[in-house]
Design a protein around this motif. Structure first.
Motif, PDB file in Angstrom:
ATOM      1  N   UNK A 106      18.034  83.845  -5.656  1.00  0.00           N
ATOM      2  CA  UNK A 106      16.953  83.477  -4.745  1.00  0.00           C
ATOM      3  C   UNK A 106      16.463  82.071  -5.051  1.00  0.00           C
ATOM      4  N   UNK A 107      16.119  81.270  -4.046  1.00  0.00           N
ATOM      5  CA  UNK A 107      15.522  79.956  -4.334  1.00  0.00           C
ATOM      6  C   UNK A 107      14.135  80.109  -4.936  1.00  0.00           C
ATOM      7  N   UNK A 108      13.688  79.073  -5.645  1.00  0.00           N
ATOM      8  CA  UNK A 108      12.377  79.120  -6.278  1.00  0.00           C
ATOM      9  C   UNK A 108      11.273  78.984  -5.229  1.00  0.00           C
ATOM     10  N   UNK A 109      10.096  79.449  -5.620  1.00  0.00           N
ATOM     11  CA  UNK A 109       8.893  79.259  -4.801  1.00  0.00           C
ATOM     12  C   UNK A 109       8.098  78.097  -5.362  1.00  0.00           C
TER      13      UNK A 109
ATOM     14  N   UNK B 234      17.069  83.167   6.364  1.00  0.00           N
ATOM     15  CA  UNK B 234      17.889  81.996   6.721  1.00  0.00           C
ATOM     16  C   UNK B 234      17.972  80.981   5.590  1.00  0.00           C
ATOM     17  N   UNK B 235      17.771  81.398   4.350  1.00  0.00           N
ATOM     18  CA  UNK B 235      17.886  80.500   3.213  1.00  0.00           C
ATOM     19  C   UNK B 235      16.775  79.481   3.100  1.00  0.00           C
ATOM     20  N   UNK B 236      15.769  79.510   3.994  1.00  0.00           N
ATOM     21  CA  UNK B 236      14.696  78.514   4.000  1.00  0.00           C
ATOM     22  C   UNK B 236      13.350  79.096   3.628  1.00  0.00           C
ATOM     23  N   UNK B 237      13.233  80.402   3.555  1.00  0.00           N
ATOM     24  CA  UNK B 237      11.960  81.043   3.232  1.00  0.00           C
ATOM     25  C   UNK B 237      12.230  82.283   2.392  1.00  0.00           C
ATOM     26  N   UNK B 238      11.235  82.669   1.619  1.00  0.00           N
ATOM     27  CA  UNK B 238      11.297  83.866   0.781  1.00  0.00           C
ATOM     28  C   UNK B 238      10.521  84.982   1.455  1.00  0.00           C
ATOM     29  N   UNK B 239      11.083  86.195   1.392  1.00  0.00           N
ATOM     30  CA  UNK B 239      10.443  87.343   2.020  1.00  0.00           C
ATOM     31  C   UNK B 239      10.196  88.433   0.986  1.00  0.00           C
ATOM     32  N   UNK B 240       8.909  88.754   0.776  1.00  0.00           N
ATOM     33  CA  UNK B 240       8.504  89.862  -0.091  1.00  0.00           C
ATOM     34  C   UNK B 240       7.993  90.983   0.806  1.00  0.00           C
ATOM     35  N   UNK B 241       8.588  92.165   0.674  1.00  0.00           N
ATOM     36  CA  UNK B 241       8.234  93.292   1.551  1.00  0.00           C
ATOM     37  C   UNK B 241       7.865  94.503   0.691  1.00  0.00           C
ATOM     38  N   UNK B 242       6.682  95.059   0.929  1.00  0.00           N
ATOM     39  CA  UNK B 242       6.176  96.225   0.201  1.00  0.00           C
ATOM     40  C   UNK B 242       5.932  97.329   1.224  1.00  0.00           C
ATOM     41  N   UNK B 243       6.665  98.441   1.081  1.00  0.00           N
ATOM     42  CA  UNK B 243       6.618  99.547   2.037  1.00  0.00           C
ATOM     43  C   UNK B 243       6.166 100.803   1.312  1.00  0.00           C
TER      44      UNK B 243
ATOM     45  N   UNK C   6       5.732  86.115   3.737  1.00  0.00           N
ATOM     46  CA  UNK C   6       6.726  85.058   3.930  1.00  0.00           C
ATOM     47  C   UNK C   6       6.217  83.779   3.278  1.00  0.00           C
ATOM     48  N   UNK C   7       7.011  83.228   2.355  1.00  0.00           N
ATOM     49  CA  UNK C   7       6.650  82.004   1.652  1.00  0.00           C
ATOM     50  C   UNK C   7       7.780  81.001   1.805  1.00  0.00           C
ATOM     51  N   UNK C   8       7.463  79.717   1.972  1.00  0.00           N
ATOM     52  CA  UNK C   8       8.540  78.715   2.044  1.00  0.00           C
ATOM     53  C   UNK C   8       9.197  78.536   0.681  1.00  0.00           C
ATOM     54  N   UNK C   9      10.494  78.228   0.700  1.00  0.00           N
ATOM     55  CA  UNK C   9      11.170  77.917  -0.544  1.00  0.00           C
ATOM     56  C   UNK C   9      10.601  76.626  -1.118  1.00  0.00           C
ATOM     57  N   UNK C  10      10.952  76.329  -2.369  1.00  0.00           N
ATOM     58  CA  UNK C  10      10.318  75.207  -3.079  1.00  0.00           C
ATOM     59  C   UNK C  10      10.482  73.899  -2.331  1.00  0.00           C
TER      60      UNK C  10
END
Length: 612
Positions: free
Chosen positions: A493-496, A532-541, A602-606
């Motif tokens: 995963x890319x860094x935040x 799409x390799x440009x943002x990080x997605x954290x999902x809690x269900x 949803x967070x942008x990558x570094x």
């Protein structure tokens, strides 16, 4: 060879005697065709009147809904509510009475009405409203529908004076319904216009009784049968009926879609068939002179004129009904052939333009809906940001002012506990310390909420690190609550970019809410991936009780909570929302009551975060 030349050759070859028979045949054929043609025209006129009535009512209701849609009545004071209703009332010229009521029918604001509309130029043209009109309106208000934005329509009625009217109920929120009286003055004006020149136009209800008319009308059994058949078959049609004065009239009926009303347009048979009656007079006048010639000439004209005209008439009726596939025969080099070719060309052009208009309307509607949704989202975001900023400033001030006194109170209680240890007052000191600690926690939550308003550049860090750290804090609680934890983290995963401590706080708040939503155990799934390799997605269900629709829009509001635990001030999701926005991200909640909830961060990558 042109048509005139053909007629001349026939007259020269056959003579003048057949004109009489030709006149009789032409009269019979023309009268039948005229009856069908006029009947279709009359039916089309009734359909146009029905469409005009339907559009007037629907447009009036839609205008009322649009005028009220942007008004946040739940947030307005009574005086502000009255002012907003007054503005909307002046913008709706077809409304004579406007009132905001609760579900018990008690007015909350209003009623708004004009007893002397002539005194205000902006209200000129409206009917004056009396106390008797208000009393009639109050008994005609329909029961409000349960859904917000839905409307209920009452039966037409008349007040103490003036034109016909209908009462409409528009649900605008919980325990709030907007009741309006819509005047049918424009519809009655259209009826009066169609009733001029010896004709008659009126509206009937589902029982066949008149609702409104261009002039006073008394219906016979044949006229009621016209409406009865039209309602039962839900179609437009026409027939000859006998009115109360004994005259025969050509009447046409068309249903008003969605209202269970009917539109009727009629005219005397003598007027409808005046051309045929004149033709009969001429036929009998010339029959003695041109009887023999009319026989031969009538046969020719019947083939050369009547049939092409009949085909064109049928094609015109089909095209009026929207069927453009009907073939139009255009043979010959005479005027009828030219007419047929021109008619076919006109049909193609009408079809092309109709398709262009429909496509343009669909595209326009799509664009309007997209822009409306974007505008609503932007407005909600601006309002939430302003509200959080104001409450953050308030929270910072309260935390600063309360922190020092609470520190002193806590210290004094600790000293008293040591001095009174072993006495009967020791328990009271312990309870006082618990309440002081509760206040301290509230102050700490306020201070934390205020701190999230500050945006910092932060550092690069792997997003999995604060997620693992937050989950580690809740391992024991998850196990004790009988909740099964499942994690799914993508590789590489890319860094935040930002503050990992704040991100850990966001995860902790979301896990805390999930645990509280599953008091009897369940399943918790935490996944981490990319978009799409440009943002990080954290999902809690979670599989908890879910979020009701009625409060879904308020879950990010500060101090809003559904928990019963002491010390909960409802700042967890507000703090999380502020942290995510400070990191140029977005938080989305999906939930159905009783079916759990899914929270996506949803967070942008570094690299993207640095550019933002």
């Amino acid at each position: 060879m042109r048509f005139g030349a053909k007629i001349g050759l026939v007259l020269l070859a056959v003579g003048v005697l057949p004109v009489a028979l030709l006149g009789l045949v032409s009269y019979t054929v023309s009268r039948d065709e005229l009856q069908r043609t006029v009947g279709r025209m009359q039916t089309q006129t009734a359909a146009d009147l029905a469409l005009y009535t339907e559009r007037f009512v629907s447009t009036s209701i839609e205008s009322l809904r649009l005028a009220m849609a942007p008004v946040p009545f739940d947030e307005l004071a009574p005086r502000e509510t009255w002012q907003m209703l007054s503005i909307s009332y002046r913008q709706l010229p077809f409304v004579s009475i406007l009132v905001l009521v609760n579900d018990r029918g008690v007015p909350v604001a209003g009623p708004l009405l004009e007893r002397n509309p002539g005194e205000d130029p902006a209200l000129a043209g409206r009917d004056p409203v009396t106390d008797a009109d208000v009393d009639v309106f109050s008994h005609q208000i329909p029961r409000a529908p349960p859904q917000a934005g839905a409307t209920a329509l009452g039966a037409p009625y008349r007040g103490a004076h003036g034109s016909a009217r209908i009462a409409v109920s528009l649900r605008i929120g919980k325990d709030r319904t907007l009741a309006a009286e819509i005047l049918l003055k424009d519809v009655e004006g259209r009826l009066a216009e169609l009733s001029s020149g010896g004709g008659l136009a009126y509206l009937v209800d589902a029982n066949g009784d008149p609702l409104a008319a261009g002039r006073p009308v008394t219906l016979t059994a044949e006229e009621r049968y016209l409406s009865e058949v039209g309602f039962s078959r839900d179609r437009s049609w026409s027939r000859l009926v006998r009115r109360d004065d004994g005259e025969r009239w050509l009447s046409a009926f068309a249903p008003v879609k969605g209202l269970r009303w009917g539109a009727v347009v009629a005219q005397p048979m003598a007027v409808a068939f005046s051309a045929a009656e004149r033709l009969r007079f001429y036929v009998w006048s010339w029959a003695a002179v041109a009887l023999v010639l009319a026989v031969s000439l009538g046969f020719v004209l019947a083939r050369m004129v009547t049939r092409p005209v009949e085909r064109l008439s049928r094609a015109a009726a089909a095209i009026a009904a929207g069927d453009y596939a009907v073939p139009v025969e255009a043979t010959g080099q005479d005027e009828i052939g030219d007419l047929g070719r021109a008619f076919a060309l006109m049909t193609g052009e009408v079809r092309r333009r109709d398709e262009e208009i429909r496509n343009w309307n669909r595209e326009l509607q799509t664009r309007v809906e997209e822009r409306t949704a974007e505008l609503k989202t932007a407005q909600d975001q601006i309002l939430r940001t302003r509200r959080l900023a104001a409450l953050g400033s308030l929270g910072a001030g309260l935390a600063h002012e309360l922190n020092n006194p609470m520190t002193a109170v806590t210290g004094y209680l600790a000293i008293l506990k040591k001095q009174l240890q072993g006495t009967s007052h020791a328990d009271m000191i312990v309870r006082a310390q618990e309440q002081a600690n509760r206040v301290a926690r509230v102050v700490e939550d306020l201070r934390t909420f205020a701190d999230q308003e500050q945006v910092v550049q932060g550092q690069r860090f792997p997003l999995s690190r604060p997620v693992h750290a937050a989950l580690a804090l809740y391992e024991d609680r998850l196990r004790a609550a009988g909740i099964t934890l499942t994690t799914r983290f993508e590789d590489r995963l890319p860094d935040a970019q930002g503050d990992p401590v704040q991100i850990q706080q966001v995860v902790a708040h979301l896990v805390e809410n999930a645990i509280n939503a599953m008091p009897h155990g369940g399943a918790l799934e935490v996944s981490l991936g990319t978009v799409d390799g440009e943002a990080l997605r954290l999902r809690i269900v979670d599989t908890g009780k879910g979020i009701p629709v009625t409060i879904r829009e308020r879950i990010f509001d500060p101090f809003f909570t559904t928990k019963d635990s002491a010390g909960r001030v409802g700042l967890g999701l507000s703090v999380s929302h502020s942290i995510v926005e400070a990191h140029h991200g977005r938080i989305v909640v999906e939930s159905e009551e009783g079916a759990g909830a899914a929270v996506t961060v949803l967070l942008p990558a570094a690299t993207a975060a640095h550019l933002a």
